[in-house]
Each structure stands twice: as C-alpha cells, then as structure tokens.
Design a protein around this motif. Structure first.
Motif, PDB file in Angstrom:
ATOM      1  N   PHE A   1     -29.307 -56.096  10.459  1.00 15.32           N
ATOM      2  CA  PHE A   1     -27.633 -56.439   9.774  1.00 15.32           C
ATOM      3  C   PHE A   1     -27.639 -56.254   7.804  1.00 15.32           C
ATOM      4  N   GLY A   2     -28.458 -56.652   7.811  1.00 20.65           N
ATOM      5  CA  GLY A   2     -28.728 -56.641   6.526  1.00 20.65           C
ATOM      6  C   GLY A   2     -29.100 -54.829   6.048  1.00 20.65           C
ATOM      7  N   MET A   3     -29.234 -53.983   7.226  1.00 22.56           N
ATOM      8  CA  MET A   3     -28.664 -52.413   6.796  1.00 22.56           C
ATOM      9  C   MET A   3     -27.953 -51.563   7.288  1.00 22.56           C
ATOM     10  N   VAL A   4     -26.757 -52.777   7.523  1.00 25.38           N
ATOM     11  CA  VAL A   4     -25.756 -52.135   7.555  1.00 25.38           C
ATOM     12  C   VAL A   4     -25.096 -51.973   6.312  1.00 25.38           C
ATOM     13  N   GLU A   5     -25.174 -52.819   5.719  1.00 26.30           N
ATOM     14  CA  GLU A   5     -24.370 -53.528   4.031  1.00 26.30           C
ATOM     15  C   GLU A   5     -25.418 -52.265   3.549  1.00 26.30           C
ATOM     16  N   ARG A   6     -27.211 -52.382   3.453  1.00 24.57           N
ATOM     17  CA  ARG A   6     -27.414 -51.087   2.432  1.00 24.57           C
ATOM     18  C   ARG A   6     -26.967 -49.911   2.961  1.00 24.57           C
ATOM     19  N   GLU A   7     -26.925 -49.387   3.841  1.00 24.45           N
ATOM     20  CA  GLU A   7     -26.073 -48.008   4.660  1.00 24.45           C
ATOM     21  C   GLU A   7     -24.592 -48.007   4.330  1.00 24.45           C
ATOM     22  N   GLY A   8     -24.299 -48.943   3.454  1.00 26.48           N
ATOM     23  CA  GLY A   8     -23.054 -48.689   2.599  1.00 26.48           C
ATOM     24  C   GLY A   8     -21.919 -48.623   3.649  1.00 26.48           C
ATOM     25  N   LEU A   9     -22.703 -49.333   4.997  1.00 29.80           N
ATOM     26  CA  LEU A   9     -21.180 -49.439   6.443  1.00 29.80           C
ATOM     27  C   LEU A   9     -20.284 -50.991   6.326  1.00 29.80           C
ATOM     28  N   ASP A  10     -19.338 -51.083   6.799  1.00 23.31           N
ATOM     29  CA  ASP A  10     -18.642 -52.015   7.043  1.00 23.31           C
ATOM     30  C   ASP A  10     -18.887 -53.001   8.070  1.00 23.31           C
ATOM     31  N   ARG A  11     -18.933 -53.958   7.649  1.00 26.96           N
ATOM     32  CA  ARG A  11     -19.297 -55.170   9.485  1.00 26.96           C
ATOM     33  C   ARG A  11     -17.893 -54.975   9.885  1.00 26.96           C
ATOM     34  N   ASP A  12     -18.262 -54.767  11.357  1.00 25.92           N
ATOM     35  CA  ASP A  12     -16.983 -55.749  12.311  1.00 25.92           C
ATOM     36  C   ASP A  12     -17.109 -57.035  13.071  1.00 25.92           C
ATOM     37  N   ALA A  13     -15.795 -57.792  13.490  1.00 26.18           N
ATOM     38  CA  ALA A  13     -15.872 -59.131  13.937  1.00 26.18           C
ATOM     39  C   ALA A  13     -17.100 -58.832  15.226  1.00 26.18           C
TER      40      ALA A  13
END
Length: 305
Positions: free
Chosen positions: A68-80
C-alpha cells in the motif's frame, strides 16, 4: 509472445500476477512483479490492488501495508477498491480505528468512499457493539445518495437485536422496504437471534411465519436459531415441529440441532436425554424418508446425565 517478438506490457504482467494471486501462489506473483520492475515496466494501480487484496485474504497485513505504501512511493493513485481491501482486513482483525484512519486518508486523497467502504465500517462497528455509531454511518451512506443493500441494513439490525433494542431493529426493518431493499434470510436470522436470546419466542415464531409467507426459504442456520430458542424454553413440541419442517424441505438437522434437542430433554428432566432426543429426532426424520444414525450426532451423546 517472445517468439513473435512481442514484448509483454504491464497489463500482461498484471494479468499473470492476478492469476497467481487468485490461486494463492503469492511468491510467484511477487517474482513476476520483480521481473516487471527489472524490465522497466511500471506497475499499475490494478497490479498493486490484486496483490494487496491477496495478502489481505491470507491475513498478512504487514505485506499488504508495505505494498500500500509502495503505491504512494511509485506516484500512483490509490482507488476505492484498494482502500476497501485493506480496510476490510483491518475490520476482520478488530482494528476498527484503522478503518477510520483509512477513511480519512481516502477523503484527503479525494478518493470517494463507495457503498462497499461504508458496508465494511458499518459491519465492523455493529459487530463490536458500536451499534449507534453504525446506524450513524448507515444514515451518512443514505445522505450521500448511496442505496444501502441488505447487508448494510442487516449489520445494524443484528446489532440492535443483539442488544435487545427491538424498537430500533424493527424501525430499520421497515426502512428497508422504503428504500426498495428486501430483507433476506440473514436479516431474518439476525432479528430472530435477538428474540430468542431475549426469550421472546412468541415474536420470534410470528416473524418466522411472516418470513415464510413472504416467500423466503429458511436455511439450516435459521432453523437452528429458532430450535435452540424453543429448546432453551424446554418447548420440545415446537422444536420437533421445526425439525419436521426442515426434513420436509430437504434440510437435514446437524449436530447443533441435536444438541439443542438434548438440552430441552435435560430441562424437562427426561431420563437418558441424549438417547431419547435421538429416538425422537429419528422418528421425525423417518417419516420423511431420512435415515440417520448416532454416529452423525456424536457431541450430544456426551450430554447424557
């Protein structure tokens, strides 16, 4: 693809990763994620979502959090969907406060909670006794224009019923029809359980017959709930009527049914309760062509007193 000089892209890798996640081969799924990164391919939000969901399902929250943290580090948007996967696992483990933290994160990230998000929180709160709070979330769900489903209502109805607050439970029951939601067998079971626990068997029986008139088919859990309630009152006749109804509908009583019947025989001070309970149940089932033997109901045989 290689023979045709076609190079797999991130969508192909995501499909393969998703397949391994589906079958529980998470080591292989991570290996393909590594291969994907080595090739300079950027994982998508979907790639991480399937991995997070898979780790949540096996209860590995540490790995799910890391991804979940990697998503932010990769600059991706988290969805619902991604938030919901993690939130659901926190709820199952009893970390309701973490669910609210994730809900705040969603709002700060401008990710709109969906009906599934609210369902997870409603169910978690109601299950842990925060019924008023779960009702408030249900109200918020409706204020935001979402249509609650049977699961949403059932969680809160079950919470109020468990507390013995039948006035609120019945009020919500009526709200279901106002919102075009039909109570299902699980909803009925939740309310019946509360009535049985409160020794209000008349109301439980009345609700059960209304349910039959509405065309709902009781399942084994619902029958056992009602049978257990009557047996707690020592009402062997009503319990046996329900066992006969089960057999008539092709539902075979299980060990829980049998133990409840044994307890009723004990309450009535009938000698050899386990043996007599089995004989009574066997007689009922034989009328409907169902053959059983004692080995199918072992635990009740230890109740002989």
């Amino acid at each position: 693809m290689s023979e045709l000089s076609i190079h797999p892209d991130s969508y192909v890798y995501t499909a393969i990763i998703g397949g391994f996640c589906k079958f529980g081969s998470l080591d292989k799924a991570l290996a393909y994620l590594g291969a994907m990164l080595k090739k300079g391919l950027m994982p998508t939000t979907v790639t991480y979502t399937v991995l997070i969901d898979a780790y949540c399902k096996i209860g590995n929250l540490d790995m799910a959090d890391y991804l979940f943290g990697m998503v932010e580090r990769e600059g991706l948007d988290r969805d619902a969907v991604m938030y919901n996967a993690l939130m659901d696992d926190y709820e199952k483990k009893g970390y309701v406060h973490k669910s609210f933290e994730l809900l705040d994160m969603m709002r700060h990230a401008h990710v709109s909670p969906d009906a599934a998000t609210y369902n997870i929180i409603i169910h978690g709160l109601a299950r842990r006794g925060f019924v008023e709070e779960s009702r408030m979330i249900l109200d918020e769900l409706m204020r935001r224009g979402f249509s609650p489903d049977a699961f949403s209502f059932t969680s809160v109805i079950g919470g109020f019923s468990k507390e013995g607050n039948f006035e609120e439970a019945i009020l919500l029951w009526s709200h279901m029809s106002e919102h075009g939601v039909r109570p299902d067998v699980v909803t009925c079971s939740a309310l019946l359980h509360g009535y049985c626990k409160a020794h209000r068997m008349g109301e439980a029986n009345s609700l059960f017959h209304k349910m039959l008139e509405a065309g709902l088919d009781p399942d084994l859990v619902l029958y056992n709930t009602l049978i257990h309630g009557f047996c707690n009152e020592g009402d062997i006749n009503e319990a046996c009527k329900l066992i006969a109804m089960m057999a008539e509908r092709g539902i075979i009583p299980n060990d829980i049914t049998y133990r409840s019947l044994v307890s009723a025989f004990v309450k009535k001070w009938i000698s050899h309760p386990a043996e007599n309970a089995f004989i009574r149940m066997q007689q009922i089932l034989l009328e409907y062509g169902v053959h059983v033997d004692k080995s199918q109901y072992p635990s009740g045989l230890h109740s002989e007193t």
